[in-house]
Motif scaffolding. Structure first.
Motif, PDB file in Angstrom:
ATOM      1  N   LYS A 271       1.214  -1.626  -0.085  1.00  0.00           N
ATOM      2  CA  LYS A 271      -0.014   0.054   0.088  1.00  0.00           C
ATOM      3  C   LYS A 271       0.628   1.440  -0.366  1.00  0.00           C
ATOM      4  O   LYS A 271       0.320   2.375   0.323  1.00  0.00           O
TER       5      LYS A 271
ATOM      6  N   TYR B 117       3.830  -0.365   9.033  1.00  0.00           N
ATOM      7  CA  TYR B 117       3.083  -1.448   8.886  1.00  0.00           C
ATOM      8  C   TYR B 117       2.989  -2.252   9.582  1.00  0.00           C
ATOM      9  O   TYR B 117       4.084  -2.261  11.228  1.00  0.00           O
TER      10      TYR B 117
ATOM     11  N   ASP C 225     -10.492   0.380  11.893  1.00  0.00           N
ATOM     12  CA  ASP C 225     -10.381   1.394  11.243  1.00  0.00           C
ATOM     13  C   ASP C 225      -9.572   1.628  10.019  1.00  0.00           C
ATOM     14  O   ASP C 225      -9.766   2.865   9.394  1.00  0.00           O
ATOM     15  N   GLY C 226      -8.372   1.051   9.451  1.00  0.00           N
ATOM     16  CA  GLY C 226      -7.517   1.647   8.865  1.00  0.00           C
ATOM     17  C   GLY C 226      -6.850   2.488   9.564  1.00  0.00           C
ATOM     18  O   GLY C 226      -6.092   3.038   8.709  1.00  0.00           O
TER      19      GLY C 226
ATOM     20  N   ILE D  72      -1.979  -0.028   9.098  1.00  0.00           N
ATOM     21  CA  ILE D  72      -2.422  -1.131   7.995  1.00  0.00           C
ATOM     22  C   ILE D  72      -1.579  -2.552   8.909  1.00  0.00           C
ATOM     23  O   ILE D  72      -0.568  -2.536   9.276  1.00  0.00           O
TER      24      ILE D  72
ATOM     25  N   ASN E  88      -3.275  -9.421   4.199  1.00  0.00           N
ATOM     26  CA  ASN E  88      -4.612  -8.357   2.889  1.00  0.00           C
ATOM     27  C   ASN E  88      -5.442 -10.231   3.744  1.00  0.00           C
ATOM     28  O   ASN E  88      -5.211 -11.094   3.393  1.00  0.00           O
TER      29      ASN E  88
END
Length: 144
Positions: A28, A33, A126-127, A130, A134
């Motif tokens: 991303k 992350y 809620d993002g 990261i 996935n």
């Protein structure tokens, strides 16, 4: 290149998940992350054995498997390189219950050192943070 078989161990405490914080390029973009502790399954080793070994090697703790969660297949791209992981995911717990009081753990993999952190499940959902691989967020929402 072939898919990589690996395993991850999920530890939850007080609505927080223990995750390794990493910096660098990812699918991303570039930056911070998070990923649960885990690693590559070695030839002749069961995934359940791998996750116990990885926790011992990476953060020097003993764990017990509570239950198998699921298998995730993650196909991703970083720059021009395609990655493909087939990941066995387990819910695990510390054998030593006092370890839940630690704020972080030092993660050592070869010459690389990082740290774990307790991250709220809300920040992941809620993002705000990261999380890899996935599909793990959705898997946790259904199974935890």
């Amino acid at each position: 290149m072939y898919p990589r078989a690996n395993t991850l161990g999920i530890i939850i405490n007080n609505n927080k998940i223990l995750l390794e914080e990493q910096e660098g390029k990812h699918s991303k973009g570039t930056g911070t992350y998070y990923r649960p502790i885990g690693g590559t399954i070695e030839l002749g080793e069961k995934s359940s054995e791998t996750i116990i070994r990885e926790y011992s090697e990476e953060i020097a703790v003993g764990i017990e498997i509570k239950r198998y969660i699921a298998c995730l297949e993650n196909i991703f791209r970083i720059d021009e390189n395609i990655g493909h992981e087939i990941t066995q995911v387990y819910l695990v717990e510390f054998i030593d219950q006092t370890l839940y009081q630690k704020e972080s753990f030092k993660v050592v993999e070869g010459s690389k050192t990082t740290f774990t952190k307790w991250i709220s499940l809300e920040e992941i959902s809620d993002g705000k943070k990261i999380l890899y691989p996935n599909g793990l967020i959705e898997l946790l929402q259904k199974n935890i």
